[in-house]
Design a protein around this motif. Structure first.
Motif, PDB file in Angstrom:
ATOM      1  N   TYR A  10      -5.383   2.374   1.651  1.00  0.00           N
ATOM      2  CA  TYR A  10      -5.428   3.004   2.962  1.00  0.00           C
ATOM      3  C   TYR A  10      -6.241   2.113   3.900  1.00  0.00           C
ATOM      4  O   TYR A  10      -7.469   2.187   3.927  1.00  0.00           O
ATOM      5  CB  TYR A  10      -6.060   4.399   2.876  1.00  0.00           C
ATOM      6  N   ARG A  61     -10.841  -1.109   4.064  1.00  0.00           N
ATOM      7  CA  ARG A  61      -9.772  -0.305   3.469  1.00  0.00           C
ATOM      8  C   ARG A  61     -10.332   0.556   2.346  1.00  0.00           C
ATOM      9  O   ARG A  61     -11.398   0.283   1.799  1.00  0.00           O
ATOM     10  CB  ARG A  61      -8.668  -1.208   2.951  1.00  0.00           C
ATOM     11  N   VAL A 129      -8.674   6.138   8.366  1.00  0.00           N
ATOM     12  CA  VAL A 129      -7.660   5.444   7.579  1.00  0.00           C
ATOM     13  C   VAL A 129      -6.250   5.856   7.988  1.00  0.00           C
ATOM     14  O   VAL A 129      -6.040   6.948   8.519  1.00  0.00           O
ATOM     15  CB  VAL A 129      -7.847   5.683   6.059  1.00  0.00           C
ATOM     16  N   ARG A 131      -2.433   7.067   7.144  1.00  0.00           N
ATOM     17  CA  ARG A 131      -1.916   8.075   6.215  1.00  0.00           C
ATOM     18  C   ARG A 131      -3.057   8.995   5.742  1.00  0.00           C
ATOM     19  O   ARG A 131      -3.231   9.257   4.563  1.00  0.00           O
ATOM     20  CB  ARG A 131      -1.210   7.406   5.040  1.00  0.00           C
ATOM     21  N   PHE A 135      -4.181  10.560   2.047  1.00  0.00           N
ATOM     22  CA  PHE A 135      -5.491  10.217   1.480  1.00  0.00           C
ATOM     23  C   PHE A 135      -6.245  11.482   1.069  1.00  0.00           C
ATOM     24  O   PHE A 135      -6.764  11.584  -0.046  1.00  0.00           O
ATOM     25  CB  PHE A 135      -6.301   9.398   2.494  1.00  0.00           C
TER      26      PHE A 135
END
Length: 182
Positions: A10, A61, A129, A131, A135
């Motif tokens: 992510y 990330r 992040v 999506r 997540f």
């Protein structure tokens, strides 16, 4: 032949990342052009260095796999930023909400301390992040913690407005560069 369990990545949400990059460019791009001649080259080098740092910072990330979660930067810049953390799912015990000074809400991932471990027992839950819903769903499945009501740290319209303003600044700077004689 064994297969490695899937790891879900992510990165920072593109709207947030490119807005921050655009804002940096809009604020810094004209500086070397406006500087006196002796300062142009050092300012240009400083601007490029700053851009690399902003790209590095916005490349953070989150990775989720069967063992736990990791928050960090890719290898090309991790040596420089040295931020990041990882936590096995078994040590995550709670989420603690905290109100920010701007009225938003952030969440800290709480963990059970290991024997003799001096590491902190709370880490900031990533809320920028891509999506994000996926997540949170994977985080909930792995920890059993309720994530209903957790949203992004700031609503999308704030970054959309900032992106628009940054784009207008960049367009105005480009127009001035084209129309104003040297």
């Amino acid at each position: 032949m064994s297969t490695k369990p899937p790891c879900h990545h992510y990165p920072m949400a593109p709207l947030i990342r490119f807005t921050l990059l655009g804002l940096y460019l809009a604020l810094v791009l004209p500086l070397p052009l406006l500087a006196p001649e002796p300062l142009r080259q050092p300012l240009l080098l400083a601007s490029i260095t700053g851009l690399v740092l902003v790209v590095a910072i916005t490349s953070e990330r989150v990775e989720l796999d069967a063992q736990g979660m990791r928050v960090g930067h890719p290898p090309w810049c991790a040596w420089l930023l040295r931020r990041g953390w990882q936590l096995p799912w078994s040590r995550i015990t709670a989420l603690t909400p905290v109100t920010t000074s701007q009225g938003g809400r952030v969440y800290y991932v709480r963990s059970a301390a290991k024997e003799g471990d001096r590491s902190p027992d709370a880490w900031l839950l990533p809320q920028r992040v891509s999506r994000f819903d996926d997540f949170l769903a994977r985080f909930t499945r792995a920890t059993g913690l309720d994530t209903d009501g957790i949203g992004r740290i700031s609503p999308p319209w704030t970054y959309q407005l900032l992106a628009l303003l940054s784009g207008l600044l960049l367009a105005g700077e480009l127009l001035a560069l084209i129309l104003v004689p040297a």
